[in-house]
Design a protein around this motif. Structure first.
Motif, short mmCIF file in Angstrom:
data_model
loop_
_atom_site.label_atom_id
_atom_site.label_comp_id
_atom_site.label_asym_id
_atom_site.label_seq_id
_atom_site.Cartn_x
_atom_site.Cartn_y
_atom_site.Cartn_z
N UNK B 24 8.23 1.62 5.85
CA UNK B 24 7.76 0.77 5.27
C UNK B 24 6.63 1.09 4.59
N UNK B 25 5.93 1.60 6.25
CA UNK B 25 4.12 2.30 5.84
C UNK B 25 4.08 3.75 6.09
N UNK B 26 5.78 4.63 6.24
CA UNK B 26 6.24 6.08 5.49
C UNK B 26 6.17 5.85 3.63
N UNK B 27 6.98 4.87 3.58
CA UNK B 27 7.36 4.99 2.10
C UNK B 27 6.01 4.72 1.69
N UNK B 28 5.26 3.75 1.80
CA UNK B 28 3.90 3.48 0.80
C UNK B 28 3.26 4.63 1.17
N UNK B 29 2.71 5.05 1.83
CA UNK B 29 1.55 6.27 2.07
C UNK B 29 1.17 6.50 0.58
N UNK B 30 2.48 7.63 0.07
CA UNK B 30 2.38 8.09 -1.35
C UNK B 30 1.71 7.29 -2.50
N UNK B 31 3.24 6.20 -2.15
CA UNK B 31 2.38 5.53 -3.51
C UNK B 31 0.75 4.37 -3.31
N UNK B 32 -0.19 4.43 -2.41
CA UNK B 32 -0.66 4.03 -1.77
C UNK B 32 -2.27 5.19 -2.22
#
Lengths: 388, 318
Positions: B24-32
Motif C-alpha cells: 500500500x505504501x509503495x502504491x500510494x507514493x506515485x499517487x501522493x
C-alpha cells in the motif's frame, strides 16, 4: 453546477447565435468559420509529418499509405464501416455538450453496450426472427449505456457534483465490469482465450447491396440526421441550448433543469450503447477481454471542430475514419504503434484551441464551444472585449 | 456471507498485513506525489485534467534518465523535467492564454499517451529493457516494530522523500507568503491582483510544480515500481490523483492519508495472492474507483466538490 458570470446572467435568455456583424460580413464569416475548422487539422497533419521526420520515418510514405489503405480500391468501404459507431458516438457527445455537460464515461458505456449485445445476441437470434432480435438488442445496448450514466446524472442534477470526475470514475468501473462479464457469464466455454460467444455470421447486419458496408452505417447516418432535426428544430433542442448557454436563465424561464440534465445524460448513454450495438452487429461479432476501441477520445476534437453541429460532424468523422483505417496499416508499415494517431488527434485539439484563441482575439466568426462551455471554462482575470 | 467472514478472519495473518501495508505504501507514493501536485494547482485555481498525460511523460523521461545514466536520482530529475515540460504547455495555453482547461487537459493526456508509446517503440523497437532493483533503506530501530515496522520503515529512499514533501507543502500552504499567494489565486484572484501580485505568474508556477510532481510520480512508477516503461502504464492513476486532491480539499496531509487508502486498495490484489484467495484482477482493479464513487455519493451533499472546482472555472467568481 457552473455559475454563469454575473454580467451574462443579467441578460435575459433566449440565446440566438451571435449575429453577423454586417450583411456583407456574413459570407465572409462562413468562409472564415470553414477555414478555422480546417486549419487545425492541416496544422496537426503537418506537425505529425515533422514528428515522423524526427523519428526518421518518411511522412510522404506515411500519408500516402493512409490514403492508400483508407480510401483507394475498396478501402473506403472499411472507412465507412468505421464511421457507423463514430457517428453515433459523436451524436451522443453533441447531445451532452450542447447542454454544457461533460459525459466522459463513453468507454464504459460503449463496452457495456457491446458486451450485452454479444451476451444476449446468440440467444436472441436463436429464438426470435432477426428484425425483432435487432430491435431488442439495440434497445438492450442503449439501456446498458444509459443506465451507466444514471449515477453521474443524479449527482450532477441534485448535488452539482462535477460530472467530469464522476463519469471518468464510472468509466473505469464499467470497463472492469465489462471484463468481468466477458470472463464470467458471457464467456464462450469452447474457447480458451477469455472472449464471448460469437454472433453467427448469418445473423450479422446485412450489407448494403454491392458493397461490404453493413446497413448499420445507414442507421447511424439516419439517427444523426433525425437528431440534428431534434436538436435544432424542437423545444427539447432549444431547452438544451438555453441550459447550456446559461443555466440561470434556463431556470428563470421555467425549464426543469434537473430533468433536462438527467435526460441529456440518458440520451447520451443510450446513443453510445446503440453505437456499440451497431459496431458489434455490423463488424466485430464478439468481444474479447480487455478490448477497448476507445472511440470517444478520438471523436471529441471533431465534435468541437464541427461546433456541435451534427451535419458538420459527418465530414469530420469521415476524415477521421479514413485517417484511422488507413493509419492502422500505415503506422505498422513505418513500424510505429497505432498510438501515433492519438498524437495527431491531440495535436488537432491543441491547434484548435490556439486557432480559437487567435480567432476570438480578432473576433472572427463564432467559437467552437457553446457559449456556456466557453464562459464556464474561461480563466478569471482574462480581459475580454464586450461584443457590441 | 459467513463464508466471507470466516475467510476474512483467517485472512489477517501477519504476512498478509505486512504485505498489504508495504504494498500500500509503495502504491500510494506515485499517487501522493501526483495528488500533492494537483493540490497545489487546484488551490491556485487551475484544474489540471492533463495529469495522466504528465505522469506518463514523466514515467517515460524518468525511465530514460535512469536507464541512460544508471541512476535512480537522474531518473527522478528527468521525470520531473518531463512532467514540467508537459505542464509548460498547460501554462502557456491555459494559464497565460486563458484557453479551456479541460480541452487542453484532454489534449495533454492524449498527447502524453500517444507520444510516449510512439517514442518507446521508436527507441526500443518493441523491447522493454529493465532497470536494476534499487536498494531499500531501513530506519534502524523503527523497522523492528512488529508487523508495521517491516512494512512502513523499510522502503526505497524516495518514500521518505515523499512524506517529507507532504510536510513541506503543508508548511508552505499555511506558513509562507508563497502559500498565501497561492491560495489567494484560487480563492479570490481579484484580491491577489489588487495586492499587486500577478495571478497569472502565481498560477504558472503552481502548474509547473504540479507537472514536475506528476512527473516524479510517473518516474516512480517506471523506475521503482515496475522497473521498466510500458505504454499506458499509469492506468488512470492521474485521474485518481485528481479525485484524491479533491477529496482532501487540497490539504496535503489528507492527500497523504487518502493516497494511502487508495494505495492499499491497489496493493490488495498482490497481497490477496499471498493468502491463496483468488479474486479476479478486474474486481480488484475496480475497488479504488468504486471507493471513490462511493465516497462521492455519500459525501455529495457536503459541498466540498463544487467550490473547489468552480473556483478555477468561473470568471469573476465571488
Amino acid at each position: 453546477m457552473a455559475i454563469a458570470a454575473e454580467d451574462r446572467a443579467a441578460a435575459p435568455a433566449p440565446p440566438a447565435p451571435p449575429p453577423a456583424r454586417t450583411a456583407t460580413g456574413r459570407g465572409q464569416m462562413v468562409v472564415l468559420t470553414f477555414v478555422r475548422s480546417l486549419v487545425p487539422v492541416v496544422l496537426a497533419l503537418l506537425a505529425g509529418a515533422v514528428l515522423l521526420l524526427v523519428l526518421g520515418r518518411s511522412p510522404v510514405r506515411f500519408y500516402s499509405d493512409v490514403w492508400r489503405y483508407g480510401v483507394e480500391l475498396n478501402n473506403w468501404q472499411n472507412s465507412a464501416v468505421l464511421m457507423a459507431p463514430l457517428l453515433l458516438m459523436a451524436a451522443a457527445l453533441v447531445v451532452v455538450f450542447r447542454a454544457n455537460i461533460w459525459n466522459l464515461g463513453y468507454d464504459a458505456q460503449y463496452l457495456l453496450g457491446a458486451v450485452f449485445v454479444v451476451g444476449y445476441g446468440p440467444w436472441m437470434f436463436a429464438h426470435f426472427p432477426r428484425p425483432v432480435a435487432y430491435a431488442v438488442l439495440f434497445v438492450i445496448a442503449g439501456l446498458a449505456g444509459a443506465i451507466w450514466t444514471i449515477v453521474p446524472a443524479l449527482l450532477r442534477a441534485y448535488f452539482g457534483t462535477n460530472e467530469i470526475i464522476t463519469t471518468l470514475m464510472m468509466s473505469f468501473i464499467g470497463i472492469d465490469v465489462a471484463n468481468i462479464l466477458v470472463k464470467g457469464p458471457f464467456q464462450d466455454p469452447t474457447v480458451t482465450i477469455p472472449q464471448t460467444k460469437t454472433i453467427p455470421y448469418n445473423d450479422m447486419l446485412p450489407n448494403i447491396p454491392g458493397t461490404h458496408i453493413h446497413v448499420g452505417f445507414l442507421v447511424a447516418l439516419g439517427i444523426v440526421l433525425v437528431l440534428h432535426y431534434l436538436l435544432t428544430r424542437t423545444s427539447f433542442g432549444l431547452r438544451l441550448q438555453v441550459f447550456g448557454e446559461n443555466p440561470k436563465a434556463a431556470r428563470h424561464v421555467g425549464i426543469n433543469v434537473r430533468r433536462l440534465i438527467i435526460s441529456s445524460f440518458l440520451w447520451s448513454g443510450f446513443l453510445i450503447g446503440v453505437s456499440a450495438a451497431v459496431d458489434i452487429l455490423g463488424l466485430w461479432s464478439y468481444v474479447r477481454s480487455n478490448w477497448n476501441p476507445s472511440y470517444g477520445n478520438t471523436v471529441i476534437p471533431f465534435v468541437f471542430l464541427a461546433r456541435l453541429n451534427l451535419l458538420a460532424v459527418i465530414p469530420f468523422v469521415a476524415f477521421y475514419a479514413v485517417l484511422s483505417t488507413g493509419g492502422d496499416l500505415a503506422t505498422q508499415a513505418v513500424s510505429l504503434p497505432t498510438d501515433f494517431l492519438l498524437v495527431i488527434v491531440a495535436l488537432i485539439l491543441l491547434f484548435m484551441t490556439i486557432i480559437e484563441f487567435l480567432g476570438r482575439r480578432r473576433e472572427l466568426g463564432q467559437s467552437y464551444l457553446t457559449k456556456g462551455l466557453r464562459e464556464a471554462l474561461r480563466q478569471p482575470l482574462v480581459r475580454r472585449r464586450r461584443s457590441p | 456471507m459467513t463464508a466471507v467472514l470466516a475467510a476474512a478472519s483467517g485472512l489477517f495473518t501477519q504476512s498478509f498485513v505486512t504485505a498489504l501495508i508495504a504494498g500500500g505504501v509503495l502504491a500510494s507514493i506515485p499517487l501522493m506525489f501526483t495528488a500533492v501536485g494537483e493540490a497545489i494547482s487546484e488551490r491556485s485555481g487551475v484544474l489540471n485534467i492533463g495529469l495522466e498525460g504528465m505522469m506518463l511523460v514523466g514515467a517515460y523521461t524518468g525511465f530514460l534518465g535512469a536507464y541512460e545514466a544508471h541512476s535512480m536520482w537522474v531518473g527522478f530529475l528527468t521525470g520531473a523535467l518531463g512532467g514540467g515540460v508537459a505542464a509548460a504547455l498547460m501554462v502557456v495555453l491555459s494559464v497565460r492564454m486563458g484557453l479551456d482547461q479541460i480541452v487542453i487537459g484532454i489534449a495533454i493526456t492524449l498527447a502524453g499517451e500517444g507520444i510516449t508509446s510512439v517514442l518507446q517503440q521508436a527507441q526500443f523497437g518493441g523491447a522493454y529493457p529493465r532497470l536494476p532493483a534499487y536498494p531499500q533503506v531501513a530506519i534502524p530501530g523503527l523497522d523492528s516494530i512488529p508487523i508495521l515496522g517491516k512494512s512502513l520503515f523499510d522502503q526505497p529512499l524516495v518514500v521518505y522523500f515523499g512524506l517529507g514533501l507532504v510536510a513541506a507543502v503543508a508548511w508552505m500552504f499555511s506558513r509562507t507568503r508563497w502559500g498565501l499567494e497561492l491560495r489567494a489565486a484560487g480563492e479570490k484572484p481579484e484580491a491577489l491582483d489588487a495586492a499587486g501580485v500577478s495571478v497569472l505568474n502565481t498560477r504558472s508556477y503552481a502548474t509547473l510544480a504540479t507537472g514536475a510532481l506528476a512527473g516524479v510520480g510517473g518516474a516512480y512508477l517506471s523506475v521503482i515500481a515496475a522497473g521498466t516503461f510500458t505504454p499506458f502504464m499509469t492506468q488512470g492513476q492521474g485521474y485518481m490523483a485528481i479525485v484524491i486532491a479533491m477529496l482532501a480539499r487540497g490539504r496535503p496531509v489528507w492527500v497523504a492519508v487518502a493516497s494511502f487508502v487508495f494505495g492499499i486498495s491497489l496493493s490488495l490484489s498482490t497481497a490477496l495472492q499471498l493468502t491463496g484467495i483468488n479474486i479476479s484482477a478486474d474486481v480488484i482493479n475496480m475497488l479504488p474507483f468504486a471507493a471513490i464513487m462511493l465516497a462521492l455519493v455519500i459525501f455529495a451533499r457536503s459541498a466540498y466538490l463544487p467550490p473547489a472546482l468552480a473556483v478555477p472555472y468561473v470568471r469573476g467568481a465571488r
